[in-house]
Design an enzyme around this catalytic site. Structure first.
Site, PDB file in Angstrom:
ATOM      1  N   TRP A 152       0.793  -1.017  -0.088  1.00 47.64           N
ATOM      2  CA  TRP A 152       0.358  -0.444  -0.122  1.00 47.64           C
ATOM      3  C   TRP A 152       0.828   1.347   0.349  1.00 47.64           C
ATOM      4  O   TRP A 152       1.801   1.068   0.371  1.00 47.64           O
ATOM      5  CB  TRP A 152      -0.747  -0.227   1.108  1.00 47.64           C
ATOM      6  CG  TRP A 152      -1.699   1.720   1.737  1.00 47.64           C
ATOM      7  CD1 TRP A 152      -2.539   1.745   0.791  1.00 47.64           C
ATOM      8  CD2 TRP A 152      -1.490   2.411   2.472  1.00 47.64           C
ATOM      9  NE1 TRP A 152      -2.872   3.043   0.525  1.00 47.64           N
ATOM     10  CE2 TRP A 152      -1.954   3.426   1.891  1.00 47.64           C
ATOM     11  CE3 TRP A 152      -0.747   2.593   3.404  1.00 47.64           C
ATOM     12  CZ2 TRP A 152      -1.769   4.483   2.524  1.00 47.64           C
ATOM     13  CZ3 TRP A 152      -0.192   3.880   4.405  1.00 47.64           C
ATOM     14  CH2 TRP A 152      -0.945   5.162   3.260  1.00 47.64           C
ATOM     15  N   GLU A 192      -2.944  -2.465  -2.445  1.00 45.32           N
ATOM     16  CA  GLU A 192      -4.183  -2.338  -1.554  1.00 45.32           C
ATOM     17  C   GLU A 192      -4.178  -0.428  -2.180  1.00 45.32           C
ATOM     18  O   GLU A 192      -3.716   0.040  -2.040  1.00 45.32           O
ATOM     19  CB  GLU A 192      -3.813  -1.719   0.028  1.00 45.32           C
ATOM     20  CG  GLU A 192      -5.056  -1.299   0.664  1.00 45.32           C
ATOM     21  CD  GLU A 192      -4.516  -1.479   1.925  1.00 45.32           C
ATOM     22  OE1 GLU A 192      -3.424  -1.869   2.771  1.00 45.32           O
ATOM     23  OE2 GLU A 192      -5.459  -1.180   2.958  1.00 45.32           O
ATOM     24  N   LYS A 240      -6.671   2.527  -2.606  1.00 42.14           N
ATOM     25  CA  LYS A 240      -7.740   4.112  -1.580  1.00 42.14           C
ATOM     26  C   LYS A 240      -8.179   4.678  -2.388  1.00 42.14           C
ATOM     27  O   LYS A 240      -7.471   5.687  -3.162  1.00 42.14           O
ATOM     28  CB  LYS A 240      -6.616   4.322  -0.429  1.00 42.14           C
ATOM     29  CG  LYS A 240      -6.895   4.704   0.546  1.00 42.14           C
ATOM     30  CD  LYS A 240      -5.617   5.190   1.496  1.00 42.14           C
ATOM     31  CE  LYS A 240      -6.276   5.997   2.706  1.00 42.14           C
ATOM     32  NZ  LYS A 240      -5.954   5.959   3.723  1.00 42.14           N
ATOM     33  N   ASP A 291      -9.620  -2.459   1.345  1.00 39.30           N
ATOM     34  CA  ASP A 291     -10.122  -2.376   2.686  1.00 39.30           C
ATOM     35  C   ASP A 291     -11.101  -1.067   2.812  1.00 39.30           C
ATOM     36  O   ASP A 291     -11.530  -0.919   2.255  1.00 39.30           O
ATOM     37  CB  ASP A 291      -9.005  -1.285   3.172  1.00 39.30           C
ATOM     38  CG  ASP A 291      -8.544  -0.564   4.595  1.00 39.30           C
ATOM     39  OD1 ASP A 291     -10.285  -0.288   5.097  1.00 39.30           O
ATOM     40  OD2 ASP A 291      -7.488  -1.196   4.881  1.00 39.30           O
ATOM     41  N   HIS A 346     -11.822   2.300   2.618  1.00 41.76           N
ATOM     42  CA  HIS A 346     -11.299   2.510   1.281  1.00 41.76           C
ATOM     43  C   HIS A 346     -12.105   3.206   0.223  1.00 41.76           C
ATOM     44  O   HIS A 346     -11.320   3.516  -1.232  1.00 41.76           O
ATOM     45  CB  HIS A 346     -10.011   2.184   0.999  1.00 41.76           C
ATOM     46  CG  HIS A 346      -8.732   1.872   1.933  1.00 41.76           C
ATOM     47  ND1 HIS A 346      -7.402   1.801   1.159  1.00 41.76           N
ATOM     48  CD2 HIS A 346      -8.735   2.588   3.158  1.00 41.76           C
ATOM     49  CE1 HIS A 346      -6.271   1.619   2.635  1.00 41.76           C
ATOM     50  NE2 HIS A 346      -7.551   2.100   3.497  1.00 41.76           N
ATOM     51  N   HIS A 350      -8.590  -6.098   3.943  1.00 39.47           N
ATOM     52  CA  HIS A 350      -8.312  -5.167   5.728  1.00 39.47           C
ATOM     53  C   HIS A 350      -9.982  -5.197   6.113  1.00 39.47           C
ATOM     54  O   HIS A 350     -10.528  -4.075   5.651  1.00 39.47           O
ATOM     55  CB  HIS A 350      -8.091  -3.947   5.226  1.00 39.47           C
ATOM     56  CG  HIS A 350      -6.050  -4.087   5.277  1.00 39.47           C
ATOM     57  ND1 HIS A 350      -5.340  -2.966   4.852  1.00 39.47           N
ATOM     58  CD2 HIS A 350      -5.561  -5.506   5.374  1.00 39.47           C
ATOM     59  CE1 HIS A 350      -3.718  -3.902   5.005  1.00 39.47           C
ATOM     60  NE2 HIS A 350      -3.803  -5.335   4.880  1.00 39.47           N
ATOM     61  N   ASP A 408     -12.223   6.670   6.504  1.00 40.15           N
ATOM     62  CA  ASP A 408     -11.265   5.746   7.090  1.00 40.15           C
ATOM     63  C   ASP A 408     -10.576   6.207   8.573  1.00 40.15           C
ATOM     64  O   ASP A 408      -9.532   6.065   8.853  1.00 40.15           O
ATOM     65  CB  ASP A 408      -9.963   6.117   5.840  1.00 40.15           C
ATOM     66  CG  ASP A 408      -9.381   4.587   6.085  1.00 40.15           C
ATOM     67  OD1 ASP A 408      -9.655   3.572   6.187  1.00 40.15           O
ATOM     68  OD2 ASP A 408      -8.267   5.113   5.805  1.00 40.15           O
ATOM     69  N   ASP A 416     -10.346   4.250  10.693  1.00 38.13           N
ATOM     70  CA  ASP A 416      -9.739   2.817  11.386  1.00 38.13           C
ATOM     71  C   ASP A 416     -10.827   2.154  12.572  1.00 38.13           C
ATOM     72  O   ASP A 416      -9.282   2.574  13.833  1.00 38.13           O
ATOM     73  CB  ASP A 416      -8.696   2.707  11.383  1.00 38.13           C
ATOM     74  CG  ASP A 416      -8.106   2.806   9.884  1.00 38.13           C
ATOM     75  OD1 ASP A 416      -8.114   2.267   9.663  1.00 38.13           O
ATOM     76  OD2 ASP A 416      -7.534   3.826   9.375  1.00 38.13           O
ATOM     77  N   ASP A 430      -8.057  -4.096   9.894  1.00 41.03           N
ATOM     78  CA  ASP A 430      -6.738  -3.082   9.934  1.00 41.03           C
ATOM     79  C   ASP A 430      -7.549  -1.690  10.519  1.00 41.03           C
ATOM     80  O   ASP A 430      -8.938  -1.506   9.960  1.00 41.03           O
ATOM     81  CB  ASP A 430      -6.336  -2.351   8.501  1.00 41.03           C
ATOM     82  CG  ASP A 430      -5.410  -1.584   8.427  1.00 41.03           C
ATOM     83  OD1 ASP A 430      -4.977  -0.693   9.468  1.00 41.03           O
ATOM     84  OD2 ASP A 430      -5.609  -0.715   7.049  1.00 41.03           O
TER      85      ASP A 430
END
Ligand SMILES: C[C@H](O)[C@H](O)[C@@H](O)C(=O)CO
Ligand SMILES: [Mn+2]
Length: 419
Positions: free
Chosen positions: A185, A226, A228, A259, A262, A286, A294, A296, A326
């Site tokens: 990434w 990955e 985004k 992810d 993302h 993820h 994003d 997380d 993640d």
């Protein structure tokens, strides 16, 4: 095992059996699923290579909870504590900055020996390892570009770092007898609208071709890429967008990493799995929880987690899907964050396995959408909790919320002593 856990299991088992669901068989399948628990929740993505470096790359950790791991020993101790509270045998996902070495080494010079102690520990614990080049939090990424950088020398530095990372991944796979997924990434992107969207993508494509040029045995290392949509400071444009990596991954037989944070706020990765699976040999997830961006957040049992579980189970995708987590939250106990997110991910898969999929598919095919809806809804209150409790007890980990006391004790005795 407490007798009430066993009794509740037997009662639930009989109920599921009425729909042809064999709960013993479900639990046998569940124990084969490995979750790759990300090491970076344990220390707020600092790592040990350049621990004083500010976190960059358009990602951010907020919170001041005490007890973050300060060295590899502490991080391993915290991971062990978390794994002791999670049923099953799993993997640890390392970032390149989590070296365990006394050497001062640059990212492009990394070698397997800088992670030898991680491998010894993983062997001891019966864990697998996954890996990620760290293309952020470094002076050579300070203007927001790495593999697509306009300066050929800087680009080369990141290419060499990613090449080194793949070799480390292959070393993990070979040493541990479990395939390592090495996920690339890069944060590259522009804060404001670019004039030229194409040239950075051409450079990223060429850099990736170089990164992946060395053939490595897929038994030991699998590459993933990955995408985004945006990051902090790359709101207008990210070079490695979803379309870019969909194309790159399919053309070059790389795992496409999805992810959950993302994409656009209402876009979900669960709805992408059945499409991507038709065109690729594997997928990396993820699993994360974006809140408005994003962010997380720690993974909870929300609709999207359940839907990811259902898609993987209903379409038999567990064999080709590598499930990584993640998230990074520094406002709560970090061991608890791992435990909540990982237990939820496994529990969502269990819930999906406990659904009468064949019957539901049949109703759908026959056009009986009434029964499809009604049965799906009734199954939401079937006693999956009794199956989960039995699974935890049979794997020797705490049942229900009993694990919280263990984390609190560890916090008192270990985390709060770190100063
Ligand atoms: C630290 C991770 O590599 C990072 O979170 C990446 O996977 C990502 O999701 C960036 O937003
Ligand atoms: Mn990610």
């Amino acid at each position: 095992m407490e007798s009430n856990v066993k009794q509740a299991y037997e009662a639930a088992k009989a109920l599921y059996a009425q729909h042809g669901i064999d709960t013993d068989e479900v639990l046998r399948k569940l124990e084969e699923v490995k979750i790759s628990m990300h090491c970076w929740q344990g220390d707020d993505v600092k790592g040990f290579l350049n621990a004083d470096q500010e976190l960059t790359g358009g990602i951010s950790v907020t919170g001041q909870y005490p007890g973050a791991a300060r060295n590899p020993e502490e991080l391993r101790s915290d991971l062990e504590k978390a794994f002791a509270l999670i049923p099953g045998k799993h993997k640890v996902n390392l970032h390149a900055i989590y070296t365990d070495t006394d050497e001062k080494v640059e990212l492009d010079q990394l070698e397997p020996r800088h992670y030898e102690r991680w491998v010894d520990w993983a062997k001891e614990q019966g864990l697998g390892l996954d890996f990620n080049p760290t293309c952020f939090s470094h002076e050579k990424s300070s203007d927001g570009f790495t593999l697509s950088h306009p300066d050929a020398e800087i680009r080369q530095f990141w290419i060499d770092h990613c090449k080194a990372s793949r070799r480390i991944g292959a070393y993990f796979g070979e040493q541990l007898g479990q395939t390592c997924v090495t996920n690339v990434w890069v944060p590259d992107g522009f804060k404001d609208n670019p004039v030229d969207r194409m040239t950075p993508r051409k450079r990223l494509k060429a850099s990736l071709d170089e990164v992946f040029a060395e053939p490595l045995d897929p038994k030991y290392n699998l590459d993933a890429v990955e995408s985004k949509l945006f990051g902090l400071g790359s709101e207008a444009y990210v070079v490695g967008s979803h379309e870019f990596y969909m194309g790159y991954g399919i053309q070059n037989d790389k795992l496409i990493c999805l992810d959950a944070g993302h994409f656009h706020p209402t876009e979900v990765i669960s709805n992408k799995l059945s499409s991507i699976a038709l065109f690729t040999s594997g997928i990396l997830l993820h699993v994360s929880r974006p809140m408005r961006w994003d962010s997380d957040h720690v993974v909870i049992m929300d609709d999207e987690l359940l839907e990811i579980g259902r898609e993987l189970v209903r379409h038999d995708l567990l064999g080709i899907t590598h499930i990584g987590l993640d998230f990074f939250d520094a406002s709560i106990n970090r061991v608890a964050a791992w435990v909540v997110g990982t237990r939820n991910t496994i529990k969502a898969l269990l819930r999906a396995m406990l659904e009468p999929v064949d019957a539901l598919k049949k109703f759908e095919l026959e056009g009986d959408y009434t029964t499809r809806l009604a049965l799906t809804e009734e199954f939401k209150s079937y006693p999956f909790g009794a199956i989960w409790d039995y699974y935890c007890a049979s794997k020797g980990v705490p049942v229900r919320e009993q694990w919280i006391a263990e984390v609190k004790e560890y916090e008192q005795n270990v985390l709060l002593q770190r100063g």
